[in-house]
Design an enzyme around this catalytic site. Structure first.
Site, PDB file in Angstrom:
ATOM      1  N   LYS A  41      -1.573  51.857  24.741  1.00 10.81           N
ATOM      2  CA  LYS A  41      -2.606  52.095  23.720  1.00 10.81           C
ATOM      3  C   LYS A  41      -2.565  50.979  22.675  1.00 10.81           C
ATOM      4  O   LYS A  41      -1.572  50.244  22.583  1.00 10.81           O
ATOM      5  CB  LYS A  41      -2.376  53.465  23.076  1.00 10.81           C
ATOM      6  N   ARG A 140      -0.206  68.374  16.560  1.00 13.27           N
ATOM      7  CA  ARG A 140      -1.091  67.214  16.514  1.00 13.27           C
ATOM      8  C   ARG A 140      -2.151  67.327  17.604  1.00 13.27           C
ATOM      9  O   ARG A 140      -3.321  67.335  17.330  1.00 13.27           O
ATOM     10  CB  ARG A 140      -0.283  65.915  16.672  1.00 13.27           C
ATOM     11  N   TYR A 262       1.395  34.947  -7.001  1.00  8.37           N
ATOM     12  CA  TYR A 262       0.598  35.851  -7.840  1.00  8.37           C
ATOM     13  C   TYR A 262       1.489  36.662  -8.779  1.00  8.37           C
ATOM     14  O   TYR A 262       2.531  37.197  -8.369  1.00  8.37           O
ATOM     15  CB  TYR A 262      -0.191  36.820  -6.957  1.00  8.37           C
ATOM     16  N   MET A 307      -2.561  36.484   0.749  1.00  9.15           N
ATOM     17  CA  MET A 307      -3.383  36.901   1.884  1.00  9.15           C
ATOM     18  C   MET A 307      -3.148  36.010   3.107  1.00  9.15           C
ATOM     19  O   MET A 307      -3.051  36.495   4.233  1.00  9.15           O
ATOM     20  CB  MET A 307      -4.866  36.870   1.499  1.00  9.15           C
TER      21      MET A 307
END
Ligand SMILES: *Cc1c(COP(=O)(O)O)cnc(C)c1O
Length: 381
Positions: A41, A140, A262, A307
């Site tokens: 998956k 689930r 940052y 990023m």
């Protein structure tokens, strides 16, 4: 000799197909006579289902699991004709025809799904293959105890289906001492006895390591094939599969008191060499702390991950050891996917599946990965 990445690439994700093959063999040895399926998956946990499936098929794997119908359709051409592709989410309403047209086997998770698949089987006038999932405690997916009662009381509900597998999923398998493991196993045994006889499957990767009582007829490993540790708190017996190498974009020297990144959350306490590498959180690399390696030398992340880039404290390296275009390991021999995950407060599964499509990808099968330490050649140490 230096590594031969094309000039433009910022980073390369190296996937070692030979390691996946070895891991499959190791799991099969552990499983003895139990069949070893494979979970592909999420594009084989981000590594490329079209590349992973043929490797496993060549090892004899004939049972493949995906989550979504679309993943099953995409996988079909990459597995042998006789292989079975199971769709773990079963059927969205109205998707029965397309599932059947692509010879996919839905994992039926509710009475509605059983009824819809049965209706198609009647219409086609032939038995359709199906797996049946039982909820044994994870809440689930799978038939609830009440739904199991209805099927057990009216077994003709399954009459038009070729029942390939009765399965359930463990909630706590990576913790070997967790009492839920045995509770789920015993519930599975009780439920199975109330259903028509069919092969049974309970174990994911970690479940395989709970021992033979959990193996039944087929196991469904995913993460362990891709090198993640199956047992929490224990050494990882599997081979690492991925290596993430980032290239250096720029180098600079900064002075005591200068800030980096940052928010200027990191400040140099003395003369420091900062190397900026071309991987960031948009590539799926966690924004929290981290560490790169050049050969054996650790280069801690300085400041926050941006990023598209990451700033490294390269002061431990001799001057000139890194140049723009040089390669460092972010995931590699010194730092596993699980270690990156632990630092970021998450699990290896999340790191692996988030490593994006932005990297150059390189598939290796047997050849060793290039070591960034080679870049050091010619530099006096
Ligand atoms: C994802 C999944 C697996 C594989 O689990 P791993 O922990 O990656 O081995 C097996 N069975 C089901 C139902 C799953 O959803």
């Amino acid at each position: 000799m230096t590594t031969s990445l094309p000039d433009a690439s910022g980073a390369t994700l190296i996937v070692d197909l030979a390691a996946i093959r070895e891991n499959y063999r190791a799991l099969r040895r552990r499983l003895g006579g139990t069949a070893c399926g494979a979970v592909l998956k999420a594009d084989a946990y981000g590594l490329g289902a079209d590349r992973v499936a043929p490797v496993l098929a060549a090892e004899g794997c004939r049972h493949f699991f995906v989550a979504h119908l679309e993943e099953g359709i995409a996988l079909r051409p990459h597995v042998p004709e006789a292989a079975e592709v199971f769709v773990l989410h079963g059927l969205m309403p109205g998707c029965e025809d397309i599932a059947s047209a692509h010879r996919l086997t839905p994992v039926l998770n509710s009475l509605e799904q059983v009824e819809a698949w049965t209706a198609l089987a009647r219409r086609l006038g032939r038995a359709l293959p199906a797996a049946l999932q039982l909820d044994t405690g994870m809440s689930r997916m799978g038939l609830s105890p009440a739904e199991l009662d209805r099927i057990a009381d009216e077994p003709q509900r399954l009459a038009s289906l070729g029942l390939r597998l009765v399965m359930s999923h463990l909630a706590c398998a990576e913790r070997q001492d967790h009492p839920a493991n045995n509770t789920q196993r015993l519930r599975f045994d009780v439920a199975r006895r109330r259903l028509p006889s069919a092969p049974a499957s309970l174990a994911n990767s970690s479940g395989i390591f709970l021992g033979p009582d959990f193996h039944y007829d087929m196991a469904r490993p995913g993460a362990s094939l891709y090198g993640l540790a199956p047992v929490s708190g224990a050494a990882n017996p599997l081979r690492p599969v991925v290596r993430l190498q980032a290239r250096i974009v720029q180098l600079r020297g900064i002075a005591a008191g200068d800030g980096v990144g940052y928010g200027l959350t990191w400040r140099a306490t003395g003369p420091t060499r900062i190397a900026t590498a071309a991987v960031g959180y948009a590539d799926g690399f966690p924004r929290s702390t981290g560490m790169a390696h050049l050969g054996d030398v650790a280069l801690p992340v300085a400041g926050t991950v941006s990023m598209d880039s990451i700033t490294l404290d390269a002061s431990a390296l001799p001057e000139g050891a890194l140049r723009p275009g040089a390669v460092v390991d972010l995931i590699g021999p010194h730092r596993s996917v699980d270690a990156v995950a632990a630092d970021a407060g998450t699990i290896g599964y999340e790191i692996l599946t988030r490593l994006g499509r932005r990297f150059r990808r390189e598939y290796r099968d047997g050849q060793p990965s290039p070591s960034p330490a080679l870049v050091l050649e010619g530099v006096p140490s």
